[in-house]
Design a protein around this motif. Structure first.
Motif, PDB file in Angstrom:
ATOM      1  N   ILE B  75      -5.681 -14.710   8.859  1.00 47.86           N
ATOM      2  CA  ILE B  75      -5.098 -15.430   9.701  1.00 47.86           C
ATOM      3  C   ILE B  75      -4.737 -16.355  10.839  1.00 47.86           C
ATOM      4  O   ILE B  75      -4.825 -17.623  10.656  1.00 47.86           O
ATOM      5  CB  ILE B  75      -3.780 -14.394  11.015  1.00 47.86           C
ATOM      6  CG1 ILE B  75      -2.627 -13.040   9.766  1.00 47.86           C
ATOM      7  CG2 ILE B  75      -3.737 -14.838  11.871  1.00 47.86           C
ATOM      8  CD1 ILE B  75      -2.771 -12.216  10.900  1.00 47.86           C
ATOM      9  N   LEU B  78      -6.160 -19.331   8.786  1.00 46.20           N
ATOM     10  CA  LEU B  78      -4.835 -20.791   7.999  1.00 46.20           C
ATOM     11  C   LEU B  78      -4.421 -21.152   9.154  1.00 46.20           C
ATOM     12  O   LEU B  78      -3.797 -21.871   9.461  1.00 46.20           O
ATOM     13  CB  LEU B  78      -3.848 -19.535   7.723  1.00 46.20           C
ATOM     14  CG  LEU B  78      -4.327 -18.994   5.983  1.00 46.20           C
ATOM     15  CD1 LEU B  78      -3.269 -17.775   5.496  1.00 46.20           C
ATOM     16  CD2 LEU B  78      -4.559 -20.247   5.323  1.00 46.20           C
ATOM     17  N   ALA B  79      -3.886 -20.466  10.468  1.00 51.58           N
ATOM     18  CA  ALA B  79      -2.590 -20.693  11.625  1.00 51.58           C
ATOM     19  C   ALA B  79      -4.135 -21.640  12.558  1.00 51.58           C
ATOM     20  O   ALA B  79      -3.174 -23.069  12.606  1.00 51.58           O
ATOM     21  CB  ALA B  79      -2.578 -19.879  12.884  1.00 51.58           C
ATOM     22  N   PHE B  80      -5.360 -21.395  13.227  1.00 53.22           N
ATOM     23  CA  PHE B  80      -6.041 -22.280  13.786  1.00 53.22           C
ATOM     24  C   PHE B  80      -6.930 -23.062  12.676  1.00 53.22           C
ATOM     25  O   PHE B  80      -8.076 -23.670  13.311  1.00 53.22           O
ATOM     26  CB  PHE B  80      -7.179 -21.348  14.626  1.00 53.22           C
ATOM     27  CG  PHE B  80      -5.898 -20.409  15.931  1.00 53.22           C
ATOM     28  CD1 PHE B  80      -4.810 -21.332  16.214  1.00 53.22           C
ATOM     29  CD2 PHE B  80      -6.386 -19.403  15.591  1.00 53.22           C
ATOM     30  CE1 PHE B  80      -4.265 -20.445  17.162  1.00 53.22           C
ATOM     31  CE2 PHE B  80      -4.530 -18.533  16.146  1.00 53.22           C
ATOM     32  CZ  PHE B  80      -3.802 -18.815  16.771  1.00 53.22           C
ATOM     33  N   LYS B  81      -6.903 -23.218  11.639  1.00 52.22           N
ATOM     34  CA  LYS B  81      -7.922 -23.868  10.983  1.00 52.22           C
ATOM     35  C   LYS B  81      -9.232 -23.466  11.162  1.00 52.22           C
ATOM     36  O   LYS B  81     -10.349 -24.444  11.763  1.00 52.22           O
ATOM     37  CB  LYS B  81      -7.386 -25.272  10.385  1.00 52.22           C
ATOM     38  CG  LYS B  81      -6.212 -25.846  10.066  1.00 52.22           C
ATOM     39  CD  LYS B  81      -6.042 -25.990   9.424  1.00 52.22           C
ATOM     40  CE  LYS B  81      -4.633 -26.198   8.933  1.00 52.22           C
ATOM     41  NZ  LYS B  81      -4.527 -26.997   7.163  1.00 52.22           N
ATOM     42  N   ASP B 122      -1.321  10.936  -7.523  1.00 52.44           N
ATOM     43  CA  ASP B 122      -0.391  10.195  -6.064  1.00 52.44           C
ATOM     44  C   ASP B 122      -0.497   9.879  -5.603  1.00 52.44           C
ATOM     45  O   ASP B 122      -1.145   8.439  -5.574  1.00 52.44           O
ATOM     46  CB  ASP B 122      -0.143  12.224  -5.589  1.00 52.44           C
ATOM     47  CG  ASP B 122      -1.800  12.133  -4.318  1.00 52.44           C
ATOM     48  OD1 ASP B 122      -2.356  11.168  -4.783  1.00 52.44           O
ATOM     49  OD2 ASP B 122      -1.570  12.558  -3.620  1.00 52.44           O
ATOM     50  N   LEU B 160      -3.371 -11.589   2.762  1.00 48.48           N
ATOM     51  CA  LEU B 160      -2.092 -11.139   3.834  1.00 48.48           C
ATOM     52  C   LEU B 160      -1.167 -10.356   2.985  1.00 48.48           C
ATOM     53  O   LEU B 160      -0.640  -9.813   2.938  1.00 48.48           O
ATOM     54  CB  LEU B 160      -2.126 -12.444   4.002  1.00 48.48           C
ATOM     55  CG  LEU B 160      -2.566 -13.454   5.472  1.00 48.48           C
ATOM     56  CD1 LEU B 160      -1.532 -14.263   6.131  1.00 48.48           C
ATOM     57  CD2 LEU B 160      -2.728 -12.138   6.497  1.00 48.48           C
ATOM     58  N   ILE B 161      -0.933 -10.920   1.909  1.00 48.96           N
ATOM     59  CA  ILE B 161      -0.206 -10.138   1.003  1.00 48.96           C
ATOM     60  C   ILE B 161      -0.546  -8.718   0.486  1.00 48.96           C
ATOM     61  O   ILE B 161      -0.479  -8.379   0.456  1.00 48.96           O
ATOM     62  CB  ILE B 161       0.351 -10.592  -0.388  1.00 48.96           C
ATOM     63  CG1 ILE B 161       1.028 -12.196   0.030  1.00 48.96           C
ATOM     64  CG2 ILE B 161       1.586  -9.839  -1.223  1.00 48.96           C
ATOM     65  CD1 ILE B 161       1.177 -13.204  -1.478  1.00 48.96           C
ATOM     66  N   SER B 163      -2.697  -7.466   2.103  1.00 45.07           N
ATOM     67  CA  SER B 163      -2.366  -6.539   3.770  1.00 45.07           C
ATOM     68  C   SER B 163      -1.656  -5.575   3.681  1.00 45.07           C
ATOM     69  O   SER B 163      -1.755  -4.615   4.739  1.00 45.07           O
ATOM     70  CB  SER B 163      -2.908  -7.174   5.125  1.00 45.07           C
ATOM     71  OG  SER B 163      -1.735  -8.040   5.198  1.00 45.07           O
ATOM     72  N   ILE B 164      -0.773  -6.111   3.010  1.00 47.65           N
ATOM     73  CA  ILE B 164       0.694  -4.299   3.383  1.00 47.65           C
ATOM     74  C   ILE B 164       0.523  -3.322   2.963  1.00 47.65           C
ATOM     75  O   ILE B 164       0.837  -2.595   2.859  1.00 47.65           O
ATOM     76  CB  ILE B 164       2.035  -5.287   2.140  1.00 47.65           C
ATOM     77  CG1 ILE B 164       3.048  -6.792   2.989  1.00 47.65           C
ATOM     78  CG2 ILE B 164       3.428  -4.233   2.572  1.00 47.65           C
ATOM     79  CD1 ILE B 164       3.237  -7.252   2.322  1.00 47.65           C
ATOM     80  N   TRP B 175       4.628  10.132   4.589  1.00 51.61           N
ATOM     81  CA  TRP B 175       6.316  10.046   3.831  1.00 51.61           C
ATOM     82  C   TRP B 175       6.037  10.450   2.356  1.00 51.61           C
ATOM     83  O   TRP B 175       7.282  10.681   2.169  1.00 51.61           O
ATOM     84  CB  TRP B 175       5.677   7.598   4.061  1.00 51.61           C
ATOM     85  CG  TRP B 175       5.932   7.123   4.521  1.00 51.61           C
ATOM     86  CD1 TRP B 175       6.061   7.426   5.938  1.00 51.61           C
ATOM     87  CD2 TRP B 175       5.331   5.771   4.682  1.00 51.61           C
ATOM     88  NE1 TRP B 175       5.812   6.593   6.970  1.00 51.61           N
ATOM     89  CE2 TRP B 175       5.035   5.416   6.355  1.00 51.61           C
ATOM     90  CE3 TRP B 175       5.213   5.172   3.587  1.00 51.61           C
ATOM     91  CZ2 TRP B 175       4.946   3.714   6.613  1.00 51.61           C
ATOM     92  CZ3 TRP B 175       4.519   4.224   4.088  1.00 51.61           C
ATOM     93  CH2 TRP B 175       4.649   2.912   5.250  1.00 51.61           C
ATOM     94  N   TRP B 176       5.086  10.286   1.728  1.00 46.95           N
ATOM     95  CA  TRP B 176       5.928  11.335   0.658  1.00 46.95           C
ATOM     96  C   TRP B 176       4.814  12.679  -0.170  1.00 46.95           C
ATOM     97  O   TRP B 176       4.023  12.599   1.234  1.00 46.95           O
ATOM     98  CB  TRP B 176       5.589   9.769  -0.819  1.00 46.95           C
ATOM     99  CG  TRP B 176       5.720   9.077  -0.327  1.00 46.95           C
ATOM    100  CD1 TRP B 176       7.485   9.010  -1.189  1.00 46.95           C
ATOM    101  CD2 TRP B 176       5.184   8.112  -0.850  1.00 46.95           C
ATOM    102  NE1 TRP B 176       7.393   7.451  -0.401  1.00 46.95           N
ATOM    103  CE2 TRP B 176       7.161   6.522  -0.466  1.00 46.95           C
ATOM    104  CE3 TRP B 176       3.999   7.051  -0.583  1.00 46.95           C
ATOM    105  CZ2 TRP B 176       6.367   5.084  -0.246  1.00 46.95           C
ATOM    106  CZ3 TRP B 176       3.958   5.997   0.228  1.00 46.95           C
ATOM    107  CH2 TRP B 176       4.775   5.127   0.116  1.00 46.95           C
ATOM    108  N   THR B 182      -2.763  15.779   5.331  1.00 47.21           N
ATOM    109  CA  THR B 182      -2.833  15.047   5.683  1.00 47.21           C
ATOM    110  C   THR B 182      -3.705  14.486   6.691  1.00 47.21           C
ATOM    111  O   THR B 182      -5.300  15.368   6.188  1.00 47.21           O
ATOM    112  CB  THR B 182      -1.463  15.254   6.503  1.00 47.21           C
ATOM    113  OG1 THR B 182      -1.651  16.578   6.705  1.00 47.21           O
ATOM    114  CG2 THR B 182      -0.392  14.747   5.902  1.00 47.21           C
ATOM    115  N   ALA B 183      -3.537  13.213   7.116  1.00 45.98           N
ATOM    116  CA  ALA B 183      -5.170  12.994   7.487  1.00 45.98           C
ATOM    117  C   ALA B 183      -5.335  14.357   8.762  1.00 45.98           C
ATOM    118  O   ALA B 183      -4.946  14.730   9.849  1.00 45.98           O
ATOM    119  CB  ALA B 183      -4.748  11.947   9.169  1.00 45.98           C
ATOM    120  N   SER B 184      -6.832  14.503   9.482  1.00 43.98           N
ATOM    121  CA  SER B 184      -7.238  15.635  10.702  1.00 43.98           C
ATOM    122  C   SER B 184      -7.868  15.105  11.521  1.00 43.98           C
ATOM    123  O   SER B 184      -7.766  15.730  12.490  1.00 43.98           O
ATOM    124  CB  SER B 184      -8.871  16.442   9.609  1.00 43.98           C
ATOM    125  OG  SER B 184      -8.287  16.825   8.756  1.00 43.98           O
TER     126      SER B 184
END
Lengths: 146, 231
Positions: B75, B78-81, B122, B160-161, B163-164, B175-176, B182-184
């Motif tokens: 980020i 790209l933004a601040f070169k 899973d 960036l793509i 990172s989703i 979620w599923w 799950t996380a401890s």
């Protein structure tokens, strides 16, 4: 506003839209992403017979029967509904009554499952064995540690 | 103060000061970590196999952290070169990939005795496998495009793509339905892991991060030298 901040905002907006798209896709394909159904979901949704399904739940207390070497019968429950499971194969180490499990198999006519695979599912609790003994001695052992 | 994070000259100066003490400290932390893991108690239901956690969890965290760092650098790059951010992206992608494969292999070795399977599709396992593929693609992209600026921009956009995938990995177990537990450890509640096991886990995580930082420093310095030579 300087050019660099315009670029920054453009990048952030693009990311937001992109993640919104992905979230929409994921939540509309939930049925395909879940690893297993609970017994209740399975019964309510009228699943097709003789199609492979995975069901997750707990092994019901005092339902486990060892028929012969490597042939087992037990009930899987989500505390609402339960299904009878037949299994022929090797059980994982953690498999026992009251423990979480996921089974893969076919539903036959009588709401029974003929399992081809049995996985043990464990939860996120970690505790030294000595502390468990201590807790049990003092009657502090909580069932939800299971 | 944090200029060394975006300026290669200050970066070189800064790491020359901290490098030797960092290496010594890393050795100390890792030795302490190994001792703590060796003497850590056995789990009440998993027994000895719980010790795989001390490799598996730090590698998983660092696989995600490395990618998060790459996202932030993409980020600002790209933004601040800021060209230095692309140097960092190139240098740390293989480190993230190694942590991811360590996480996958140790998880597999943990899954076989505990769940009864090496691998299932899973949501958690699949999303981490995707992270590994994304890392590989980033590494491969470094070999494409003769034009350096085009190449670096393409990689940054690709990062960036990808990172989703990070929040998907983190929340997949919530979620599923997944076979993975799950996380401890979460911010909102007390960790459901005993202190005597949490301590070695955190020390190992610090040790793993320090190894990561050391390799990153070496790779970034090499990349700076390479660019000085050819520019």
């Amino acid at each position: 506003m300087s050019l660099r901040f315009q670029r920054l905002i453009l990048i952030l907006i693009t990311l937001v839209f992109l993640s919104a798209a992905v979230v929409l896709i994921l939540f509309n394909t939930k049925q395909n992403i879940v690893f297993f159904y609970t017994p209740t979901e399975l019964i309510e949704n009228d699943f097709i017979l003789n199609k492979k399904v995975r069901i997750g739940g707990y092994v019901k207390k005092s339902s486990f029967i060892k028929k012969s070497l490597n042939t087992y019968e037990f009930k899987i429950t989500d505390n609402v509904n339960e299904l009878l499971v037949f299994y022929n194969g090797i059980l994982p180490d953690l498999f026992r009554e009251g423990q979480g499990t996921v089974i893969e198999g076919f539903l036959n006519n009588n709401n029974n499952i003929v399992a081809s695979k049995v996985y043990a599912k464990h939860d996120e609790n970690y505790m030294p064995a000595s502390i468990k003994k201590e807790l049990e001695k003092n009657n502090q052992w909580k069932k939800n540690y299971k | 103060m944090f200029n060394f994070l975006i300026n290669p000259y200050k970066f070189n100066k800064f790491v020359d000061i901290i490098f030797k003490p960092l290496v010594i400290l890393t050795l100390l932390v890792l030795t302490a970590g190994l001792f703590l893991v060796y003497f850590s108690p056995l789990d009440y239901q998993q027994g000895l196999t719980v010790k795989i956690m001390y490799i598996h969890v730090p590698s998983a965290w660092l696989a995600l952290l490395t990618y998060a760092i790459m996202t932030i650098y993409s980020i600002i790059g790209l933004a601040f070169k800021i060209p230095f951010s692309f140097i960092i992206n190139k240098a740390i992608a293989p480190i993230g990939a190694v942590f991811t494969i360590l996480c996958l292999i140790s998880g597999s070795m943990w899954g076989k005795p505990m769940w009864g399977t090496w691998w299932v599709w899973d949501a958690r396992l699949t999303s981490v496998a995707i992270l590994f593929i994304v890392y590989l693609l980033i590494i491969f992209l470094n070999q494409t495009f003769e034009n350096r600026e085009v190449r670096e921009k393409t990689i940054a956009i690709f990062i960036l793509i990808g990172s989703i995938n990070l929040p998907i990995i983190k929340f997949s177990v919530d979620w599923w339905n997944t076979l993975h537990q799950t996380a401890s450890i979460s911010k909102l509640s007390a960790p459901s892991i005993d202190m005597s096991m949490l301590q070695p886990l955190l020390i190992m995580t610090i040790g793993f991060s320090m190894i990561g930082v050391i390799i990153a420093i070496l790779r970034i310095k090499a990349e700076i030298l390479l660019r000085k030579k050819f520019l």
